[in-house]
Write an enzyme that holds these catalytic residues in place. Structure first.
Site, PDB file in Angstrom:
ATOM      1  N   HIS A 217       0.839  -1.196   0.000  1.00 52.98           N
ATOM      2  CA  HIS A 217       0.000   0.000   0.000  1.00 52.98           C
ATOM      3  C   HIS A 217       0.876   1.249   0.000  1.00 52.98           C
ATOM      4  CE1 HIS A 217      -1.888  -3.174   2.515  1.00 52.98           C
ATOM      5  NE2 HIS A 217      -2.858  -3.009   1.660  1.00 52.98           N
ATOM      6  N   GLY A 484      -3.143   2.115  19.189  1.00 54.44           N
ATOM      7  CA  GLY A 484      -2.162   2.955  18.485  1.00 54.44           C
ATOM      8  C   GLY A 484      -0.759   2.817  19.052  1.00 54.44           C
TER       9      GLY A 484
END
Lengths: 573, 573
Positions: A217, A484
């Site tokens: 990606h 995160g």
């Protein structure tokens, strides 16, 4: 570039419809993805794979007898939602638990993880193996940080063959983890792909250059060089992979491995065969015995120009499972007796649209939450450009637009929930899914995590108390930090969320009503958001840009403080 | 573009080596291509397919149980030579004759045809089915002029399934022809591919445009339009194909067909599925029952951006054969018991390098022929730029270079033949193969045909008489006219070759010695070549350029007259 589509918004849905029409003998569609249309042995483990779309044959092309039982299909290059994962698992379950497997990307880890928790809560055993084959994505002392690329296939195949052979969930997990630790890949890229409707590619590699280790990606790689000859590329890939022989392989001489040479889209078969010629020579010269290699397109990124080499080091059990027959739309091996078709009407497909029953008090709370989301939407509408400018200093400037896309979708979902008398928990779950689905990016995932945490805490049964809200927000903070991997001081939204949560809990515990407690917490939140000016970001891809953001506050922290303040009037009422 | 290669000259050989290494369980290499590495039932027909390389999975990826017995692999986008076809057929033959099938392109028709003649001469029954599925390439009253594209697969599959079922050669031909007449394809292109080492694509389509019916090597299409939506493309392709329902289909409602949606390289799976979604809707609405469709890459052109739709209209027998199991590297269907491997040492692989025994007189004649070829090479070396300029007026200017490449290779082959005491027939056959292999283009094929005709007439046994030479040149003229479908007055080499052949035959019949007869014929040839100034070309792709060539002689005719004159001193000796 991607040329053939209708409305780009519907690309994945329409591709799925066409895929299922072409392969009805093997797969059928369920909400969230596809499952086998052939009957599986009752009492066997179901292997459910998935991830973003755009990688065909991964993931839907790998569903069928001897391979996966189901594939969850997210939007293009975007993780599927937890609800999608849950749906496919429910439909694919054969009564002996579910193994979830996917490439190790943050969004997938989050959403498959959430679905796993829900399945376990409902009594369905579920385990996860996130594939970590890409040696370029992190050092060997940080295997858990590595991404999954074409090595996905080896883990899926081993898990599925073990399930087919009647292994228990525990045993399927054991061999899948073994396969994962014995699979190493390395990729190169020559150019990126273009999403349907986009004017430019997702990323570019300069003409005549090759990016080594660049992710599928566009995730950062390790180096850039001139495009080499086919033989030199083979030598580069083989030499890197031979530096990382997994534990348990005594000597390369006499060892067995399967080899996958994968094209990412527009590097074509003849080129791959030219490269494979040299790969085969090098590995054979090293004394390796190659077992049932694959040369072709296994995990693509639309028409991205790139290729990867995978070595899958076998032992006796893994070799047997690798060679076992399979019959999926895009992967067939050996000879299998066709299983009879399933009775689609008997599938355990959750009604995604159903609203669970809720207490009157929870329905009333849901109406307040809808108003809070409306207030959130209004403040973001107002500040969208300011947030964009703030983000543009050290990021890609899409924070404002991303927040806007997310909150607009969340407000619509909440409106729908209210009109159908949903409780607070259900409204928040629907809003969370809508936000993370539509916003994309990290901030979308984070807001999905926060709303989900609140949803789980509030539920649909009770009248939420101030303590419940405080507890939900504390859970949101913990979940975001776990997701995160951000700590206080890393210059993220956490730097504003943590003091907000702490003050709210303290004030509520001290007996303040919600409006008073919220006001105190909001002040702390705003001060902390402003103070992120003085911090320097510590994580993520943007590290080289850290210097640029000195002296400006973090846009995520600012968004949070704006939203918290905007909600005050709703709470005051 | 094609990025991964070593020396571009070795691209096909190296790709073949890598392909065979990756798929040794199914295929093995023989001179000229590949055959199954698994044992076939003795006494069954062998199906041998082939054509230029660069179209994987066509042709080598379609060799395996239930599919082709062998594939002949030419250079990139270039027909294999007759020798290659012959070799693969000899190795693949199971004792019940050979069916040759390939796309209907002039070079393939010529070379497979020559191999067929040789096999029949040697007692191996052999028939040909050239695939003609591309509706854009000629009108329906000229089916025999149509090209073969992705519909290759349906004809190959039917032929092979029939062979596997034990059909006789006659019966295999019958069902293959039926499949051929019931297969219709239509393709579109968005951009061409780049050959390894080339700076630019083989052809281009303007950005944002789609060429309808453009061939897979850039052959002219029927129109150009803006790139449509996926649904509009589906409607365009389906509506064109539904205008040509083959004979024998009573009504579309209730008819059965298989459907192939083929990507040519960089139009990827998800895009194809989006298009297939609408194709499936349209055909289903029309009442057609779709049987085992295929959506993917079946016949590619390296990374060309394009797609094609094929309808294969079934009857009961064709449906049964279409559904039969197959297990080739790139095409697998149903369940097959794996056949045991062949004993490669027992293969009937012709020794390509062997020189057949020849009479002393024929060996002496071969030495003269070598001198004639040297004289030919010298005159072409001298005139290469002049011929190029002549060709550039109405063509692509490569006539001189092409002739030079061809004759240089032919002279080398002849030198090799002489050094190994080959007879006249063998020397000419070797020179013919070298010329057509290396020259490429139409002139290469034509000179291959002429030298081959002379080779067959002279043979290796007799001392060639003037009448034999005259007969060989008459055969060359007839073969060229049959191959190129050119008539007198079409402004081609035939306009110079026909009077040359006629005068030579007359003079020899009247008792002239060869030198005298040749001189008379050469004068007629030169006059006729000059007179092509006044003609206007009637055939081929260059029609729109016809006007430009008015007043200039045909470069092919000029070459011939130069060569004929240059050979005179050799004959005089």
């Amino acid at each position: 570039m991607t040329r053939l589509y209708n409305d780009p918004v519907n690309f994945v849905d329409e591709a799925t419809e066409g895929f299922v029409a072409a392969h009805a003998q093997r797969v059928c569609q369920v909400p969230g993805g596809v499952i086998r249309s052939t009957r599986s042995e009752p009492g066997t483990v179901a292997v459910v794979i998935g991830g973003g779309s755009g990688h065909y044959p991964a993931f839907a092309g790998l569903v069928g007898q001897g391979l996966a039982h189901g594939a969850v299909m997210g939007n293009l290059f975007a993780s599927p939602s937890a609800q999608q994962v849950y749906n496919v698992c429910k439909a694919a379950n054969n009564g002996a638990g579910v193994l979830l497997s996917f490439g190790n990307y943050a969004g997938d880890v989050l959403h498959f993880g959430q679905a796993r928790e829900r399945l376990i809560r409902e009594g369905i055993p579920c385990e996860i193996v996130a594939v970590i084959d890409d040696v370029s994505s992190a050092g060997r002392e940080e295997l858990h940080k590595r991404r999954g690329i074409a090595g996905d296939l080896t883990v899926f195949k081993i898990a599925a063959a073990a399930a087919e052979a009647g292994y228990s969930l525990e045993e399927v997990v054991r061999v899948s983890r073994a396969a994962n630790l014995r699979t190493r890949s390395m990729g190169v890229a020559f150019d990126g792909c273009t999403l349907p409707g986009s004017k430019d590619a997702l990323f570019h590699v300069p003409a005549g250059k090759m990016a080594v280790g660049l992710g599928i990606h566009g995730e950062p790689g390790i180096s850039e060089q001139d495009v080499p000859s086919a033989d030199d590329l083979a030598e580069l890939l083989v030499s890197h992979l031979m530096e990382e022989i997994p534990d348990g392989i005594g000597s390369v001489k006499g060892a067995k491995a399967s080899v996958l040479l994968n094209g990412l889209g527009s590097i074509k078969y003849e080129e791959l065969f030219v490269v494979y010629r040299r790969v085969n020579q090098l590995l054979t010269e090293a004394g390796l015995e190659i077992v049932e290699p694959e040369v072709g397109e296994l995990v693509t990124s639309l028409d991205m120009a790139g290729a990867s080499l995978t070595l899958f080091w076998l032992d006796e059990e893994l070799e047997r499972l690798w060679k076992a027959p399979a019959d999926a739309p895009a992967y067939r091996k050996g000879s299998l007796e066709a299983a009879p078709p399933i009775d689609a009407s008997a599938l355990d497909i959750p009604d995604v649209d159903a609203i669970p029953p809720a207490s009157e008090a929870s329905i009333a709370a849901a109406r307040c939450l809808y108003q809070a989301l409306s207030a959130t939407r209004r403040i973001i509408d107002q500040k969208v450009e300011e947030l964009g400018r703030l983000d543009a200093i050290a990021g890609d400037g899409d924070h404002g637009i991303g927040m806007q896309r997310g909150v607009v979708a969340a407000e619509l979902a909440a409106e729908d929930a209210v009109s159908r008398s949903a409780g607070a928990g259900t409204l928040l779950r629907m809003a969370a899914e809508a936000w993370s689905d539509r916003a994309g990016g990290t901030s979308g995932a984070i807001w999905g995590v926060m709303l989900n945490a609140l949803s789980v805490t509030l539920g649909d049964d009770d009248d939420p108390t101030p303590a419940d809200y405080a507890e939900g927000i504390a859970k949101a903070k913990n979940d975001v930090m776990a997701f995160g991997k951000a700590k206080l001081g890393d210059k993220t939204l956490v730097d504003a969320l943590a003091p907000f949560s702490e003050i709210l809990e303290q004030a509520v515990a001290a007996g303040d009503d919600l409006a008073t407690a919220w006001r105190k917490a909001a002040e702390a939140c705003e001060a902390a958001a402003t103070a992120t000016c003085e911090l320097r970001p510590k994580m993520g891809r943007a590290r080289p840009l850290a210097e640029k953001s000195l002296g400006t506050p973090d846009p995520g922290a600012v968004s949070l403080s704006l939203i918290v303040a905007a909600i005050q009037p709703v709470i005051d009422r």
